[in-house]
Design a protein around this motif. Structure first.
Motif, PDB file in Angstrom:
ATOM      1  N   ARG A   1      12.369   8.897  -8.192  1.00 43.41           N
ATOM      2  CA  ARG A   1      12.580   8.376  -6.823  1.00 43.41           C
ATOM      3  C   ARG A   1      11.233   8.063  -6.170  1.00 43.41           C
ATOM      4  O   ARG A   1      11.046   7.003  -5.573  1.00 43.41           O
ATOM      5  N   ASP A   2      10.289   8.997  -6.270  1.00 41.08           N
ATOM      6  CA  ASP A   2       8.964   8.786  -5.687  1.00 41.08           C
ATOM      7  C   ASP A   2       8.288   7.558  -6.292  1.00 41.08           C
ATOM      8  O   ASP A   2       7.682   6.754  -5.575  1.00 41.08           O
ATOM      9  N   THR A   3       8.410   7.421  -7.603  1.00 37.88           N
ATOM     10  CA  THR A   3       7.822   6.261  -8.282  1.00 37.88           C
ATOM     11  C   THR A   3       8.466   4.973  -7.793  1.00 37.88           C
ATOM     12  O   THR A   3       7.774   3.978  -7.526  1.00 37.88           O
ATOM     13  N   GLN A   4       9.774   4.962  -7.666  1.00 39.31           N
ATOM     14  CA  GLN A   4      10.467   3.758  -7.195  1.00 39.31           C
ATOM     15  C   GLN A   4      10.082   3.429  -5.754  1.00 39.31           C
ATOM     16  O   GLN A   4       9.897   2.256  -5.411  1.00 39.31           O
ATOM     17  N   LEU A   5       9.946   4.450  -4.918  1.00 39.60           N
ATOM     18  CA  LEU A   5       9.526   4.206  -3.535  1.00 39.60           C
ATOM     19  C   LEU A   5       8.116   3.619  -3.493  1.00 39.60           C
ATOM     20  O   LEU A   5       7.849   2.689  -2.735  1.00 39.60           O
ATOM     21  N   GLU A   6       7.245   4.163  -4.310  1.00 37.82           N
ATOM     22  CA  GLU A   6       5.874   3.651  -4.367  1.00 37.82           C
ATOM     23  C   GLU A   6       5.847   2.205  -4.863  1.00 37.82           C
ATOM     24  O   GLU A   6       5.151   1.352  -4.306  1.00 37.82           O
ATOM     25  N   GLN A   7       6.628   1.933  -5.892  1.00 36.71           N
ATOM     26  CA  GLN A   7       6.703   0.569  -6.409  1.00 36.71           C
ATOM     27  C   GLN A   7       7.298  -0.381  -5.365  1.00 36.71           C
ATOM     28  O   GLN A   7       6.868  -1.533  -5.238  1.00 36.71           O
ATOM     29  N   GLY A   8       8.269   0.104  -4.620  1.00 32.72           N
ATOM     30  CA  GLY A   8       8.857  -0.714  -3.554  1.00 32.72           C
ATOM     31  C   GLY A   8       7.832  -1.065  -2.484  1.00 32.72           C
ATOM     32  O   GLY A   8       7.775  -2.196  -2.002  1.00 32.72           O
ATOM     33  N   ARG A   9       7.001  -0.076  -2.107  1.00 28.60           N
ATOM     34  CA  ARG A   9       5.949  -0.345  -1.116  1.00 28.60           C
ATOM     35  C   ARG A   9       4.936  -1.343  -1.662  1.00 28.60           C
ATOM     36  O   ARG A   9       4.485  -2.248  -0.950  1.00 28.60           O
ATOM     37  N   THR A  10       4.583  -1.178  -2.923  1.00 25.27           N
ATOM     38  CA  THR A  10       3.633  -2.106  -3.548  1.00 25.27           C
ATOM     39  C   THR A  10       4.212  -3.509  -3.593  1.00 25.27           C
ATOM     40  O   THR A  10       3.517  -4.491  -3.276  1.00 25.27           O
ATOM     41  N   LEU A  11       5.466  -3.640  -3.967  1.00 26.44           N
ATOM     42  CA  LEU A  11       6.115  -4.962  -3.982  1.00 26.44           C
ATOM     43  C   LEU A  11       6.153  -5.574  -2.589  1.00 26.44           C
ATOM     44  O   LEU A  11       5.948  -6.784  -2.432  1.00 26.44           O
ATOM     45  N   GLN A  12       6.405  -4.767  -1.578  1.00 22.17           N
ATOM     46  CA  GLN A  12       6.420  -5.266  -0.200  1.00 22.17           C
ATOM     47  C   GLN A  12       5.048  -5.793   0.190  1.00 22.17           C
ATOM     48  O   GLN A  12       4.923  -6.868   0.789  1.00 22.17           O
ATOM     49  N   GLN A  13       3.998  -5.056  -0.157  1.00 13.50           N
ATOM     50  CA  GLN A  13       2.639  -5.505   0.138  1.00 13.50           C
ATOM     51  C   GLN A  13       2.328  -6.814  -0.590  1.00 13.50           C
ATOM     52  O   GLN A  13       1.754  -7.738   0.003  1.00 13.50           O
ATOM     53  N   HIS A  14       2.730  -6.894  -1.838  1.00 20.40           N
ATOM     54  CA  HIS A  14       2.491  -8.118  -2.609  1.00 20.40           C
ATOM     55  C   HIS A  14       3.262  -9.290  -2.012  1.00 20.40           C
ATOM     56  O   HIS A  14       2.746 -10.411  -1.954  1.00 20.40           O
ATOM     57  N   SER A  15       4.475  -9.027  -1.574  1.00 23.04           N
ATOM     58  CA  SER A  15       5.267 -10.091  -0.954  1.00 23.04           C
ATOM     59  C   SER A  15       4.607 -10.603   0.320  1.00 23.04           C
ATOM     60  O   SER A  15       4.571 -11.808   0.582  1.00 23.04           O
ATOM     61  N   GLU A  16       4.072  -9.690   1.111  1.00 22.03           N
ATOM     62  CA  GLU A  16       3.394 -10.085   2.347  1.00 22.03           C
ATOM     63  C   GLU A  16       2.146 -10.912   2.043  1.00 22.03           C
ATOM     64  O   GLU A  16       1.886 -11.927   2.702  1.00 22.03           O
ATOM     65  N   LEU A  17       1.377 -10.454   1.054  1.00 19.33           N
ATOM     66  CA  LEU A  17       0.170 -11.199   0.677  1.00 19.33           C
ATOM     67  C   LEU A  17       0.524 -12.584   0.137  1.00 19.33           C
ATOM     68  O   LEU A  17      -0.124 -13.577   0.480  1.00 19.33           O
ATOM     69  N   LEU A  18       1.547 -12.640  -0.700  1.00 18.95           N
ATOM     70  CA  LEU A  18       1.965 -13.926  -1.248  1.00 18.95           C
ATOM     71  C   LEU A  18       2.455 -14.853  -0.131  1.00 18.95           C
ATOM     72  O   LEU A  18       2.132 -16.049  -0.126  1.00 18.95           O
ATOM     73  N   GLY A  19       3.185 -14.311   0.816  1.00 18.88           N
ATOM     74  CA  GLY A  19       3.633 -15.114   1.954  1.00 18.88           C
ATOM     75  C   GLY A  19       2.464 -15.676   2.744  1.00 18.88           C
ATOM     76  O   GLY A  19       2.475 -16.837   3.163  1.00 18.88           O
ATOM     77  N   ALA A  20       1.435 -14.851   2.931  1.00 21.60           N
ATOM     78  CA  ALA A  20       0.248 -15.315   3.657  1.00 21.60           C
ATOM     79  C   ALA A  20      -0.470 -16.407   2.875  1.00 21.60           C
ATOM     80  O   ALA A  20      -0.928 -17.400   3.456  1.00 21.60           O
ATOM     81  N   LEU A  21      -0.548 -16.244   1.552  1.00 22.48           N
ATOM     82  CA  LEU A  21      -1.192 -17.275   0.731  1.00 22.48           C
ATOM     83  C   LEU A  21      -0.424 -18.592   0.787  1.00 22.48           C
ATOM     84  O   LEU A  21      -1.024 -19.664   0.912  1.00 22.48           O
ATOM     85  N   VAL A  22       0.879 -18.515   0.706  1.00 22.52           N
ATOM     86  CA  VAL A  22       1.703 -19.730   0.766  1.00 22.52           C
ATOM     87  C   VAL A  22       1.538 -20.408   2.122  1.00 22.52           C
ATOM     88  O   VAL A  22       1.367 -21.626   2.203  1.00 22.52           O
ATOM     89  N   ALA A  23       1.565 -19.624   3.177  1.00 19.44           N
ATOM     90  CA  ALA A  23       1.383 -20.194   4.519  1.00 19.44           C
ATOM     91  C   ALA A  23       0.018 -20.866   4.631  1.00 19.44           C
ATOM     92  O   ALA A  23      -0.104 -21.950   5.215  1.00 19.44           O
ATOM     93  N   GLY A  24      -1.005 -20.237   4.061  1.00 20.03           N
ATOM     94  CA  GLY A  24      -2.342 -20.831   4.082  1.00 20.03           C
ATOM     95  C   GLY A  24      -2.392 -22.137   3.312  1.00 20.03           C
ATOM     96  O   GLY A  24      -3.026 -23.105   3.742  1.00 20.03           O
TER      97      GLY A  24
END
Length: 77
Positions: A8-31
């Motif tokens: 569960r802890d690993t999945q939560l950590e991976q979920g947070r990492t995916l969220q961060q990556h999604s935000e960064l990717l969104g910012a790159l696309v917007a740029g």
């Protein structure tokens, strides 16, 4: 139970990492979208400038022709 909690802890950590990556990717696309808009505007301005330069060159050639002046050959690149 420890294994399930660890998973569960690993999945939560991976979920947070995916969220961060999604935000960064969104910012790159917007740029990139914004950059594309700026490039399109620059292309439009360059096209207008090219048209003006051709008009000026044609006018200059007409004036030189009217005056009977042969312009020198441009230097070779």
């Amino acid at each position: 139970m420890q294994l399930i909690r660890a998973l569960r802890d690993t999945q939560l950590e991976q979920g947070r990492t995916l969220q961060q990556h999604s935000e960064l990717l969104g910012a790159l696309v917007a740029g990139q979208v914004e950059h594309g808009k700026v490039l399109a505007e620059h292309s439009k301005v360059l096209a207008e400038h090219s048209k003006m330069l051709r008009s000026l060159a044609a006018g200059q050639a007409a004036v030189l022709d009217h005056l009977g002046i042969t312009p020198p050959e441009p230097p070779e690149a």
